[in-house]
Design a protein around this motif. Sequence first.
Motif, PDB file in Angstrom:
ATOM      1  N   VAL A 109       2.454   6.283  -0.265  1.00 39.03           N
ATOM      2  CA  VAL A 109       2.744   7.275   0.369  1.00 39.03           C
ATOM      3  C   VAL A 109       4.062   7.097   1.184  1.00 39.03           C
ATOM      4  N   PHE A 110       4.178   5.736   1.724  1.00 40.89           N
ATOM      5  CA  PHE A 110       5.235   5.292   2.532  1.00 40.89           C
ATOM      6  C   PHE A 110       6.608   4.931   1.509  1.00 40.89           C
ATOM      7  N   ALA A 111       6.338   4.498   0.391  1.00 46.70           N
ATOM      8  CA  ALA A 111       7.198   4.339  -0.596  1.00 46.70           C
ATOM      9  C   ALA A 111       8.153   5.562  -1.117  1.00 46.70           C
ATOM     10  N   LEU A 112       6.993   6.876  -1.222  1.00 46.01           N
ATOM     11  CA  LEU A 112       7.377   7.903  -1.507  1.00 46.01           C
ATOM     12  C   LEU A 112       8.226   8.593  -0.429  1.00 46.01           C
ATOM     13  N   ILE A 113       8.024   8.545   0.726  1.00 42.55           N
ATOM     14  CA  ILE A 113       8.678   8.976   1.867  1.00 42.55           C
ATOM     15  C   ILE A 113      10.186   8.375   1.761  1.00 42.55           C
ATOM     16  N   GLU A 114      10.042   7.017   1.785  1.00 43.86           N
ATOM     17  CA  GLU A 114      11.325   6.306   1.988  1.00 43.86           C
ATOM     18  C   GLU A 114      12.548   6.652   0.902  1.00 43.86           C
ATOM     19  N   ARG A 115      11.975   7.070  -0.466  1.00 41.97           N
ATOM     20  CA  ARG A 115      12.869   7.544  -1.625  1.00 41.97           C
ATOM     21  C   ARG A 115      13.615   8.809  -1.207  1.00 41.97           C
TER      22      ARG A 115
END
Length: 493
Positions: free
Chosen positions: A259-265
């Motif tokens: 989820v963090f990786a998706l938010i950062e994108r």
Amino acid sequence: MRKHSGTTTRHPRAALAALAGAQFTVMLATSIVNVALPQIRAGTGLSDSGTTWVVNAYGLAFGALLLAGGRAADLLGARRVLLAGLGAFGVASLAAGLASTPEALIAARAVQGLGAAAVAPAALALLMGLFPPGPGRGRALGVWGAVSGAGGAAGVLLGGALTQAWGWPWIFHTVAAATLLVLGGTAVAVPSAPLGDGRGASRPGGAPAKRGRFDLPGTASVTLALTALVAGLTDARRLGWADARVLGTLALAAVLLVVFALIERRHPHPLLPPRLFTEARVGAGNALMALLGSVWIALFFFLPLHQQHVLGLSPLATGLGQLPLAGSIMLGSALAPRVARRLGPTATVTAALLTEAGGLAWLARLSADGSYAADVLGPSLLIGLGLSVAFVQLTALSVEGVPRGDAGLAGGLVNTTRQMGGAIGLAVLATVAGSVTAHAENDGRPHVEALAAGYRTAFGISAAVLAAAAALALVLARRASRRPGALPLAHTS
């Protein structure tokens, strides 16, 4: 008088002393409770699991909030965040010493960790801002490495001495008093570092001239992910890796990281911006720092246990036994910049990791009927030299060349990888050591011999991890050398 990018300080040595004191105090609080845990348990009525959380509450809050602390330093001003973090850290230390119930003590330790998560990245960002690239920064990072490593060893010494002399509350009162001194020194000696938008602009107080937005969703998701990861690893040491609660917690950590990786994108101002990895050799430094951290925390966990439970030393004697290790760490940190100028940074990192691996391999030959002089002293000297030189060089690698406005975040990231590497390493090594000890006892071996067998295994695996890290350093250096205009692993001279 030193001037650098709009920052002026008449006493750079005093500023360095204050910043180093902040880092020393944070590292001290990590290890000072270890020797005193039996007395703390008796004094507050802690259960077995509660005793574990006296250590884990600090480490969990510290590791999980480092990225948020680093980003806050970039957005709000590193000096302001450092002062606020020291204030919270000092008050929590005093509260821990006054705690009379398990709940109050564990809560105070968690707030200590929160304060430490603000102090560590902000202090490193200020140091990088006050000392430009060159010999001065190399010496400053040498001091930083000395206090970082010596803080862990000093914690064992002070914890044993204070507990034996005046009782366990004084370990926290001492940390509170030290924090007050550091807070005063920081307020007087440390100016505002030129942190800001990456172009050198800054406002009074260290606040950036051009503020980004705080990535609240990204911060929340990665903080929860790291919290779940540390909690799962902590429970794994106690419940075993196949326990449903452990597996569920680790799975939650994995989902939250996705989820963090998706938010950062998608976020316009991500917590971990891509530029942090494309404009500096941050990835290599953090990968190697994670491996170094995976054996660092375990060393200060297993070595005092061996001294007390196998060699039969008192808490005070165990603490005194850490002095050669602390002295070796301080010597290695002072020599690290000079060694790097002579050998080159890549060779220095590789040699340092192999030196520490050699010391740990020596510890892997521990005997149940051995002695401190024969089994611990020599390896401690080797380990201290290797650990300190590697730490100084890898810290430089992880923050060198980072845009000024991301200095706090870079400091938070390298501390996070070391903490998370340490949490993973300790969980795995403690599980393996416990399993070896249990098998040895089932085979009829005496308890002390079984303990020694478990500790030997932990040290042997640690040596293998560092040998692999040395090989990885060479591979990463080779890849970096193929890039146009690339520098070797680190440059602190």
